[in-house]
Scaffold this active site. Structure first.
Site, PDB file in Angstrom:
ATOM      1  N   ASP A   1       0.829  -1.205   0.000  1.00 36.16           N
ATOM      2  CA  ASP A   1       0.000   0.000   0.000  1.00 36.16           C
ATOM      3  C   ASP A   1       0.868   1.263   0.000  1.00 36.16           C
ATOM      4  OD1 ASP A   1      -2.281   1.496   0.023  1.00 36.16           O
ATOM      5  OD2 ASP A   1      -2.857   1.040   2.092  1.00 36.16           O
TER       6      ASP A   1
ATOM      7  N   ASN B   1     -10.835  -2.975  -5.876  1.00 32.39           N
ATOM      8  CA  ASN B   1     -10.061  -1.971  -6.621  1.00 32.39           C
ATOM      9  C   ASN B   1     -10.635  -1.664  -8.011  1.00 32.39           C
ATOM     10  OD1 ASN B   1      -6.796  -2.928  -5.259  1.00 32.39           O
ATOM     11  ND2 ASN B   1      -8.177  -1.281  -4.618  1.00 32.39           N
TER      12      ASN B   1
HETATM   13  C1  IPE Z   1      -1.437   0.261  -3.498  1.00 31.68           C
HETATM   14  O1  IPE Z   1      -1.237   1.618  -3.559  1.00 31.68           O
HETATM   15  C2  IPE Z   1      -1.625  -0.359  -4.863  1.00 31.68           C
HETATM   16  C3  IPE Z   1      -2.994  -0.810  -5.176  1.00 31.68           C
HETATM   17  C4  IPE Z   1      -3.978  -0.925  -4.351  1.00 31.68           C
HETATM   18  C5  IPE Z   1      -3.236  -1.188  -6.551  1.00 31.68           C
HETATM   19  P1  IPE Z   1      -2.458   2.633  -3.512  1.00 31.68           P
HETATM   20  O2  IPE Z   1      -2.868   2.926  -4.917  1.00 31.68           O
HETATM   21  O3  IPE Z   1      -3.524   2.131  -2.629  1.00 31.68           O
HETATM   22  O4  IPE Z   1      -1.750   3.930  -2.899  1.00 31.68           O
HETATM   23  P2  IPE Z   1      -2.385   4.990  -1.907  1.00 31.68           P
HETATM   24  O5  IPE Z   1      -3.022   4.252  -0.769  1.00 31.68           O
HETATM   25  O6  IPE Z   1      -3.378   5.786  -2.700  1.00 31.68           O
HETATM   26  O7  IPE Z   1      -1.213   5.830  -1.474  1.00 31.68           O
HETATM   27 MG    MG Z   2      -4.065   2.430  -0.690  1.00 27.19          MG
END
Ligand code: IPE
Ligand code: MG
Length: 243
Positions: free
Chosen positions: A18, A66
């Site tokens: 994350d 996601n």
């Molecule tokens: C993690 O990074 C990657 C995925 C979930 C694909 P994030 O995209 O969640 O990064 P933040 O939480 O916005 O910083």
């Molecule tokens: Mg994230």
């Protein structure tokens, strides 16, 4: 303890990767560049884990939730692994890592699935670290799918009610052939499980760090393992001297 005990390396580590977006934002860059750096980091951290003697490493790359992100970001996250695996195809072929895609398989493009099928096939007999890439993964879905498989075995008369044990459930999860999960790491300061490996982490140690995933390196991994080794894992029992 400041040194790693090489005799007590966790066999199976899972990481909630994350903080890619925040890493990019801090540098005034588009989120996709954070994901790009995060993608490369999966390879590097897996190599570091292998050097330390970890047998299996499971990365949470993309959750069943996601898909609700903006389309451009989802498109990037779906195309990046294909480009990445093609770019490193030769290294993967000559390497030691066994790679497996974990999660739902019914919402990907044919190109995505074909790329992963090829990678799984060319790495299936590798004897180095096992790397699970969880994409379109969610624990609720994984456990529900396991329940459906078991229910159908029961309906067909292949098993009785007494055959339905925790071991049978474990065998029906996507991680059926992985060692028990010893350590779960989440980067970026969030202290949540987010529907990841709910069944598998029953007795895992949890480690949270403020480091953003693209900055999480070998040094950070060693820190997490040293912390893990300082824990007193009792699995619900008590220490011998107290018995
Ligand atoms: C993690 O990074 C990657 C995925 C979930 C694909 P994030 O995209 O969640 O990064 P933040 O939480 O916005 O910083
Ligand atoms: Mg994230």
């Amino acid at each position: 303890m400041t040194e790693i005990d090489m005799e007590r390396i966790p066999k199976h580590i899972a990481i909630i990767c994350d903080g890619n977006g925040r890493w990019a934002k801090k540098r005034l860059m588009p989120r996709s560049l954070g994901h790009r750096k995060g993608g490369f980091n999966i390879k590097d951290v897996s190599k570091a884990a292998e050097r330390l003697g970890v047998k299996c490493i499971t990365f949470f790359c993309f959750s069943t939730e996601n898909w609700n992100r903006p389309k451009a970001e989802v498109d990037y996250l779906m195309s990046a692994p294909i480009k990445f695996l093609k770019r490193f195809h030769k290294d993967i072929l000559n390497g030691t890592t066994q790679i497996r895609l974990i999660g739902r398989k019914d919402r990907f493009t044919k190109e995505f699935l074909d790329t992963f099928r090829d990678i799984e096939e060319i790495t299936k007999d590798k004897t180095g670290i096992r790397m699970n890439l969880c994409v379109d993964y969610g624990s609720y879905e994984e456990i529900t799918t396991a329940i459906k498989k078991i229910a159908s075995e029961y309906k067909d008369g292949n098993i009785t009610l007494d055959d339905i044990t925790p071991e049978l459930v474990t065998k029906n999860l996507y991680t059926y052939d992985c060692p028990p999960l010893d350590l779960l790491i989440r980067t970026s300061g969030e202290e949540r499980i987010s529907n990841f490996l709910l069944w598998q982490l029953a007795y895992s140690e949890l480690y949270f760090t403020d480091t953003l995933w693209p900055d999480f390196d070998e040094k950070e991994l060693k820190k997490a393992i040293i912390d893990y080794q300082s824990r007193d894992r009792r699995f619900g029992t008590i220490k011998d001297e107290n018995k």
